[in-house]
Design a protein around this motif. Structure first.
Motif, PDB file in Angstrom:
ATOM      1  N   LEU A   1      69.852 -19.287  54.183  1.00  0.00           N
ATOM      2  CA  LEU A   1      68.528 -19.601  54.833  1.00  0.00           C
ATOM      3  C   LEU A   1      68.089 -18.261  55.301  1.00  0.00           C
ATOM      4  N   ALA A   2      68.836 -17.187  55.707  1.00  0.00           N
ATOM      5  CA  ALA A   2      68.299 -16.031  56.392  1.00  0.00           C
ATOM      6  C   ALA A   2      67.406 -15.298  55.082  1.00  0.00           C
ATOM      7  N   ASP A   3      68.020 -15.322  53.814  1.00  0.00           N
ATOM      8  CA  ASP A   3      67.330 -14.816  52.731  1.00  0.00           C
ATOM      9  C   ASP A   3      66.218 -15.669  52.249  1.00  0.00           C
ATOM     10  N   LEU A   4      66.033 -16.949  52.603  1.00  0.00           N
ATOM     11  CA  LEU A   4      64.759 -17.751  52.203  1.00  0.00           C
ATOM     12  C   LEU A   4      63.737 -17.403  53.262  1.00  0.00           C
ATOM     13  N   HIS A   5      64.368 -17.125  54.531  1.00  0.00           N
ATOM     14  CA  HIS A   5      62.999 -16.599  55.571  1.00  0.00           C
ATOM     15  C   HIS A   5      62.630 -15.440  55.201  1.00  0.00           C
ATOM     16  N   SER A   6      63.391 -14.152  55.045  1.00  0.00           N
ATOM     17  CA  SER A   6      62.983 -13.017  54.727  1.00  0.00           C
ATOM     18  C   SER A   6      61.956 -13.193  53.150  1.00  0.00           C
ATOM     19  N   ILE A   7      62.288 -13.838  52.380  1.00  0.00           N
ATOM     20  CA  ILE A   7      61.373 -13.999  51.120  1.00  0.00           C
ATOM     21  C   ILE A   7      60.087 -14.659  51.364  1.00  0.00           C
ATOM     22  N   ARG A   8      60.051 -15.630  52.307  1.00  0.00           N
ATOM     23  CA  ARG A   8      58.932 -16.305  52.705  1.00  0.00           C
ATOM     24  C   ARG A   8      58.012 -15.205  53.401  1.00  0.00           C
ATOM     25  N   GLN A   9      58.537 -14.443  54.438  1.00  0.00           N
ATOM     26  CA  GLN A   9      57.939 -13.316  55.074  1.00  0.00           C
ATOM     27  C   GLN A   9      57.302 -12.425  54.175  1.00  0.00           C
ATOM     28  N   GLU A  10      58.053 -11.858  53.061  1.00  0.00           N
ATOM     29  CA  GLU A  10      57.422 -11.026  52.135  1.00  0.00           C
ATOM     30  C   GLU A  10      56.426 -11.712  51.383  1.00  0.00           C
ATOM     31  N   ILE A  11      56.626 -12.793  50.973  1.00  0.00           N
ATOM     32  CA  ILE A  11      55.420 -13.510  50.568  1.00  0.00           C
ATOM     33  C   ILE A  11      54.112 -13.545  51.066  1.00  0.00           C
ATOM     34  N   ALA A  12      54.282 -14.048  52.446  1.00  0.00           N
ATOM     35  CA  ALA A  12      53.145 -13.929  53.142  1.00  0.00           C
ATOM     36  C   ALA A  12      52.448 -12.646  53.343  1.00  0.00           C
ATOM     37  N   LEU A  13      53.283 -11.469  53.598  1.00  0.00           N
ATOM     38  CA  LEU A  13      52.713 -10.159  53.625  1.00  0.00           C
ATOM     39  C   LEU A  13      51.856  -9.953  52.337  1.00  0.00           C
ATOM     40  N   GLN A  14      52.606 -10.125  51.203  1.00  0.00           N
ATOM     41  CA  GLN A  14      51.915 -10.080  49.960  1.00  0.00           C
ATOM     42  C   GLN A  14      50.422 -10.606  49.764  1.00  0.00           C
ATOM     43  N   GLU A  15      50.673 -11.682  50.174  1.00  0.00           N
ATOM     44  CA  GLU A  15      49.354 -12.818  49.902  1.00  0.00           C
ATOM     45  C   GLU A  15      48.094 -12.107  50.955  1.00  0.00           C
ATOM     46  N   ALA A  16      48.513 -11.819  51.935  1.00  0.00           N
ATOM     47  CA  ALA A  16      47.505 -10.927  52.831  1.00  0.00           C
ATOM     48  C   ALA A  16      47.139  -9.869  52.308  1.00  0.00           C
ATOM     49  N   GLU A  17      48.039  -9.076  51.695  1.00  0.00           N
ATOM     50  CA  GLU A  17      47.508  -7.743  50.896  1.00  0.00           C
ATOM     51  C   GLU A  17      46.454  -8.124  49.665  1.00  0.00           C
ATOM     52  N   ILE A  18      46.968  -9.086  49.005  1.00  0.00           N
ATOM     53  CA  ILE A  18      45.794  -9.796  47.837  1.00  0.00           C
ATOM     54  C   ILE A  18      44.818 -10.074  48.356  1.00  0.00           C
ATOM     55  N   LYS A  19      44.533 -10.987  49.578  1.00  0.00           N
ATOM     56  CA  LYS A  19      43.469 -11.173  50.028  1.00  0.00           C
ATOM     57  C   LYS A  19      42.422  -9.898  50.400  1.00  0.00           C
ATOM     58  N   GLN A  20      43.237  -8.753  50.869  1.00  0.00           N
ATOM     59  CA  GLN A  20      42.356  -7.652  51.272  1.00  0.00           C
ATOM     60  C   GLN A  20      42.040  -7.045  49.954  1.00  0.00           C
ATOM     61  N   LEU A  21      42.863  -6.929  49.064  1.00  0.00           N
ATOM     62  CA  LEU A  21      42.551  -6.193  47.802  1.00  0.00           C
ATOM     63  C   LEU A  21      41.379  -7.006  47.006  1.00  0.00           C
ATOM     64  N   GLN A  22      41.514  -8.388  47.091  1.00  0.00           N
ATOM     65  CA  GLN A  22      40.365  -9.063  46.543  1.00  0.00           C
ATOM     66  C   GLN A  22      38.911  -8.888  47.319  1.00  0.00           C
ATOM     67  N   THR A  23      38.993  -8.715  48.664  1.00  0.00           N
ATOM     68  CA  THR A  23      37.868  -8.583  49.256  1.00  0.00           C
ATOM     69  C   THR A  23      37.238  -7.118  48.934  1.00  0.00           C
ATOM     70  N   ARG A  24      38.135  -6.245  48.608  1.00  0.00           N
ATOM     71  CA  ARG A  24      37.538  -4.741  48.237  1.00  0.00           C
ATOM     72  C   ARG A  24      37.266  -4.929  46.997  1.00  0.00           C
ATOM     73  N   ASN A  25      37.693  -5.393  45.852  1.00  0.00           N
ATOM     74  CA  ASN A  25      37.394  -5.858  44.757  1.00  0.00           C
ATOM     75  C   ASN A  25      35.718  -6.444  44.545  1.00  0.00           C
ATOM     76  N   GLN A  26      35.638  -7.294  45.483  1.00  0.00           N
ATOM     77  CA  GLN A  26      34.372  -7.748  45.511  1.00  0.00           C
ATOM     78  C   GLN A  26      33.465  -7.024  46.126  1.00  0.00           C
ATOM     79  N   GLU A  27      33.767  -6.195  46.991  1.00  0.00           N
ATOM     80  CA  GLU A  27      32.595  -5.137  47.479  1.00  0.00           C
ATOM     81  C   GLU A  27      32.452  -4.089  46.351  1.00  0.00           C
ATOM     82  N   LEU A  28      33.374  -3.562  45.740  1.00  0.00           N
ATOM     83  CA  LEU A  28      33.132  -2.642  44.568  1.00  0.00           C
ATOM     84  C   LEU A  28      32.518  -3.299  43.501  1.00  0.00           C
ATOM     85  N   GLN A  29      32.653  -4.585  42.982  1.00  0.00           N
ATOM     86  CA  GLN A  29      31.812  -4.964  41.802  1.00  0.00           C
ATOM     87  C   GLN A  29      30.549  -5.156  42.238  1.00  0.00           C
TER      88      GLN A  29
END
Length: 125
Positions: free
Chosen positions: A54-82
């Motif tokens: 369960l602890a491993d699952l919790h840390s993986i879920r946190q990492e996924i949330a961080l990665q999703e936030a980073e993806i949203k930032q990069l998508q916004t940046r890509n749209q601005e650059l485009q």
């Protein structure tokens, strides 16, 4: 025909080899209980501490949330650059604005004036 069946499953478990002659638990029953306890301990260890816990699952879920936030930032940046690429390809105004702001270029006949402000005096005394 069929032989006599025990009256309940409980009777079947605790008859014969499971109970000793004096009605106490036999060696086979003690062995079974010990194996079941070890099995429960191992499963509980994997649930709380081991790989896939369960602890491993919790840390993986946190990492996924961080990665999703980073993806949203990069998508916004890509749209601005485009949008900027499309703007630069569409006309000369964007190129001119960029050359003026980033490179300090001026048109022929214009006068470049640079304003330098004096540093503020420290008034903390």
């Amino acid at each position: 025909m069929l032989g006599a069946l025990p009256s309940s499953g409980f009777d079947a478990i605790f008859s014969g080899a499971w109970l000793g002659p004096s009605g106490q638990l036999g060696a086979k029953m003690r062995w079974l209980i010990a194996v079941l306890i070890v099995l429960i301990v191992v499963l509980q260890y994997r649930l709380w501490v081991g790989e896939g816990s369960l602890a491993d699952l919790h840390s993986i879920r946190q990492e996924i949330a961080l990665q999703e936030a980073e993806i949203k930032q990069l998508q916004t940046r890509n749209q601005e650059l485009q949008a900027e690429v499309e703007d630069l390809a569409a006309g000369l105004e964007a190129v001119e604005d960029r050359a003026r702001s980033e490179l300090g270029m001026i048109k022929p006949g214009e006068i470049f004036i640079q304003v330098i402000e004096r540093p503020k005096a420290e008034t903390g005394q």
